[in-house]
Design a protein around this motif. Structure first.
Motif, PDB file in Angstrom:
ATOM      1  N   UNK A 154      23.293   3.629  -3.600  1.00  0.00           N
ATOM      2  CA  UNK A 154      23.536   3.995  -5.003  1.00  0.00           C
ATOM      3  C   UNK A 154      24.325   2.943  -5.777  1.00  0.00           C
ATOM      4  N   UNK A 155      25.118   2.131  -5.081  1.00  0.00           N
ATOM      5  CA  UNK A 155      25.897   1.106  -5.767  1.00  0.00           C
ATOM      6  C   UNK A 155      25.031  -0.088  -6.179  1.00  0.00           C
ATOM      7  N   UNK A 156      23.857  -0.231  -5.563  1.00  0.00           N
ATOM      8  CA  UNK A 156      22.964  -1.345  -5.873  1.00  0.00           C
ATOM      9  C   UNK A 156      21.761  -0.958  -6.728  1.00  0.00           C
ATOM     10  N   UNK A 157      21.189   0.206  -6.458  1.00  0.00           N
ATOM     11  CA  UNK A 157      19.937   0.597  -7.088  1.00  0.00           C
ATOM     12  C   UNK A 157      20.077   1.923  -7.840  1.00  0.00           C
ATOM     13  N   UNK A 158      19.476   1.997  -9.004  1.00  0.00           N
ATOM     14  CA  UNK A 158      19.543   3.220  -9.805  1.00  0.00           C
ATOM     15  C   UNK A 158      18.380   4.167  -9.519  1.00  0.00           C
ATOM     16  N   UNK A 159      17.426   3.727  -8.696  1.00  0.00           N
ATOM     17  CA  UNK A 159      16.281   4.573  -8.356  1.00  0.00           C
ATOM     18  C   UNK A 159      16.284   4.833  -6.851  1.00  0.00           C
ATOM     19  N   UNK A 160      15.458   5.789  -6.430  1.00  0.00           N
ATOM     20  CA  UNK A 160      15.406   6.157  -5.021  1.00  0.00           C
ATOM     21  C   UNK A 160      14.423   5.249  -4.288  1.00  0.00           C
ATOM     22  N   UNK A 161      14.966   4.266  -3.599  1.00  0.00           N
ATOM     23  CA  UNK A 161      14.146   3.285  -2.891  1.00  0.00           C
ATOM     24  C   UNK A 161      13.342   3.941  -1.764  1.00  0.00           C
ATOM     25  N   UNK A 162      13.855   5.018  -1.179  1.00  0.00           N
ATOM     26  CA  UNK A 162      13.145   5.692  -0.092  1.00  0.00           C
ATOM     27  C   UNK A 162      11.827   6.271  -0.595  1.00  0.00           C
ATOM     28  N   UNK A 163      11.848   6.927  -1.749  1.00  0.00           N
ATOM     29  CA  UNK A 163      10.606   7.475  -2.282  1.00  0.00           C
ATOM     30  C   UNK A 163       9.686   6.356  -2.753  1.00  0.00           C
ATOM     31  N   UNK A 164      10.229   5.416  -3.496  1.00  0.00           N
ATOM     32  CA  UNK A 164       9.403   4.378  -4.111  1.00  0.00           C
ATOM     33  C   UNK A 164       8.790   3.427  -3.087  1.00  0.00           C
ATOM     34  N   UNK A 165       9.526   3.080  -2.042  1.00  0.00           N
ATOM     35  CA  UNK A 165       9.031   2.098  -1.074  1.00  0.00           C
ATOM     36  C   UNK A 165       8.424   2.711   0.177  1.00  0.00           C
ATOM     37  N   UNK A 166       8.696   3.999   0.438  1.00  0.00           N
ATOM     38  CA  UNK A 166       8.140   4.649   1.629  1.00  0.00           C
ATOM     39  C   UNK A 166       7.237   5.826   1.261  1.00  0.00           C
ATOM     40  N   UNK A 167       7.801   6.789   0.547  1.00  0.00           N
ATOM     41  CA  UNK A 167       7.058   7.999   0.212  1.00  0.00           C
ATOM     42  C   UNK A 167       5.845   7.750  -0.656  1.00  0.00           C
ATOM     43  N   UNK A 168       6.016   6.977  -1.706  1.00  0.00           N
ATOM     44  CA  UNK A 168       4.914   6.706  -2.635  1.00  0.00           C
ATOM     45  C   UNK A 168       3.761   5.944  -1.961  1.00  0.00           C
ATOM     46  N   UNK A 169       4.019   4.887  -1.190  1.00  0.00           N
ATOM     47  CA  UNK A 169       2.899   4.222  -0.518  1.00  0.00           C
ATOM     48  C   UNK A 169       2.159   5.124   0.474  1.00  0.00           C
ATOM     49  N   UNK A 170       2.894   5.969   1.195  1.00  0.00           N
ATOM     50  CA  UNK A 170       2.236   6.896   2.124  1.00  0.00           C
ATOM     51  C   UNK A 170       1.380   7.885   1.344  1.00  0.00           C
ATOM     52  N   UNK A 171       1.929   8.430   0.259  1.00  0.00           N
ATOM     53  CA  UNK A 171       1.173   9.351  -0.581  1.00  0.00           C
ATOM     54  C   UNK A 171      -0.080   8.678  -1.146  1.00  0.00           C
ATOM     55  N   UNK A 172       0.045   7.464  -1.620  1.00  0.00           N
ATOM     56  CA  UNK A 172      -1.095   6.736  -2.191  1.00  0.00           C
ATOM     57  C   UNK A 172      -2.120   6.409  -1.103  1.00  0.00           C
ATOM     58  N   UNK A 173      -1.674   6.056   0.086  1.00  0.00           N
ATOM     59  CA  UNK A 173      -2.599   5.773   1.180  1.00  0.00           C
ATOM     60  C   UNK A 173      -3.402   7.021   1.547  1.00  0.00           C
ATOM     61  N   UNK A 174      -2.745   8.156   1.659  1.00  0.00           N
ATOM     62  CA  UNK A 174      -3.445   9.415   1.944  1.00  0.00           C
ATOM     63  C   UNK A 174      -4.401   9.746   0.807  1.00  0.00           C
ATOM     64  N   UNK A 175      -3.944   9.566  -0.421  1.00  0.00           N
ATOM     65  CA  UNK A 175      -4.767   9.821  -1.603  1.00  0.00           C
ATOM     66  C   UNK A 175      -6.030   8.961  -1.594  1.00  0.00           C
ATOM     67  N   UNK A 176      -5.887   7.654  -1.372  1.00  0.00           N
ATOM     68  CA  UNK A 176      -7.045   6.764  -1.372  1.00  0.00           C
ATOM     69  C   UNK A 176      -8.001   7.082  -0.225  1.00  0.00           C
ATOM     70  N   UNK A 177      -7.457   7.424   0.929  1.00  0.00           N
ATOM     71  CA  UNK A 177      -8.293   7.792   2.067  1.00  0.00           C
ATOM     72  C   UNK A 177      -9.102   9.050   1.753  1.00  0.00           C
ATOM     73  N   UNK A 178      -8.455  10.034   1.147  1.00  0.00           N
ATOM     74  CA  UNK A 178      -9.156  11.265   0.773  1.00  0.00           C
ATOM     75  C   UNK A 178     -10.210  10.987  -0.291  1.00  0.00           C
ATOM     76  N   UNK A 179      -9.892  10.146  -1.253  1.00  0.00           N
ATOM     77  CA  UNK A 179     -10.827   9.839  -2.335  1.00  0.00           C
ATOM     78  C   UNK A 179     -12.092   9.160  -1.801  1.00  0.00           C
ATOM     79  N   UNK A 180     -11.962   8.438  -0.699  1.00  0.00           N
ATOM     80  CA  UNK A 180     -13.123   7.769  -0.108  1.00  0.00           C
ATOM     81  C   UNK A 180     -14.066   8.731   0.603  1.00  0.00           C
ATOM     82  N   UNK A 181     -13.610   9.951   0.868  1.00  0.00           N
ATOM     83  CA  UNK A 181     -14.395  10.882   1.668  1.00  0.00           C
ATOM     84  C   UNK A 181     -15.066  11.990   0.866  1.00  0.00           C
ATOM     85  N   UNK A 182     -14.844  12.038  -0.437  1.00  0.00           N
ATOM     86  CA  UNK A 182     -15.357  13.164  -1.215  1.00  0.00           C
ATOM     87  C   UNK A 182     -16.330  12.705  -2.300  1.00  0.00           C
TER      88      UNK A 182
END
Length: 149
Positions: A59-87
């Motif tokens: 929190x002293x370095x970054x004003x945003x949640x690096x865990x969501x932005x750098x880990x959660x969001x890419x995993x969510x987008x990867x699952x999203x793109x994989x699903x989009x390829x199958x439908x």
């Protein structure tokens, strides 16, 4: 036994295992764009005091949640793109709308747990439309960078 005979008659191509290099080449650009857009949007909206992350790593370095932005969001987008390829086309529309509706619900739960806070001017419908545009843009970029697929 009867099912096996029917499946043999379908002449389906064997499942192809993709190498890590080909997966990075296929999904990497879209995931990087998702991280860059997510980071930029978080910095913008946090800077405008539209929302904040009360509990976040570094929190002293970054004003945003690096865990969501750098880990959660890419995993969510990867699952999203994989699903989009199958439908089908209508399946893509359904996934896009479902995820866009789900994100404000996740935001609300994050608020209840103290991980996320909005200003009084923020409306959760903004998140719905924001994620609708975000996921649409990411998928279009993915398709553009993977024309051979």
């Amino acid at each position: 036994m009867n099912t096996v005979k029917r499946l043999k008659g379908l002449n389906l191509p064997p499942l192809q295992k993709k190498s890590l290099t080909s997966l990075i080449k296929e999904y990497g650009p879209a995931l990087m764009l998702a991280v860059l857009l997510g980071t930029s949007l978080d910095l913008y909206f946090v800077g405008k005091n539209m929302y904040m992350f009360p509990i976040r790593p570094f929190p002293e370095l970054l004003s945003f949640n690096i865990a969501f932005t750098f880990l959660g969001l890419p995993v969510l987008v990867l699952v999203y793109l994989t699903m989009m390829n199958k439908v089908t086309k209508w399946g893509k529309v359904g996934i896009l709308l479902f995820l866009s509706l789900l994100m404000p619900i996740f935001e609300r739960f994050s608020e209840l747990f103290g991980l996320f806070a909005h200003s009084s001017e923020w409306k959760h419908i903004y998140s719905f439309f924001g994620y609708l545009v975000f996921f649409s843009f990411i998928f279009l970029f993915y398709r553009l960078t993977n024309k051979e697929h």
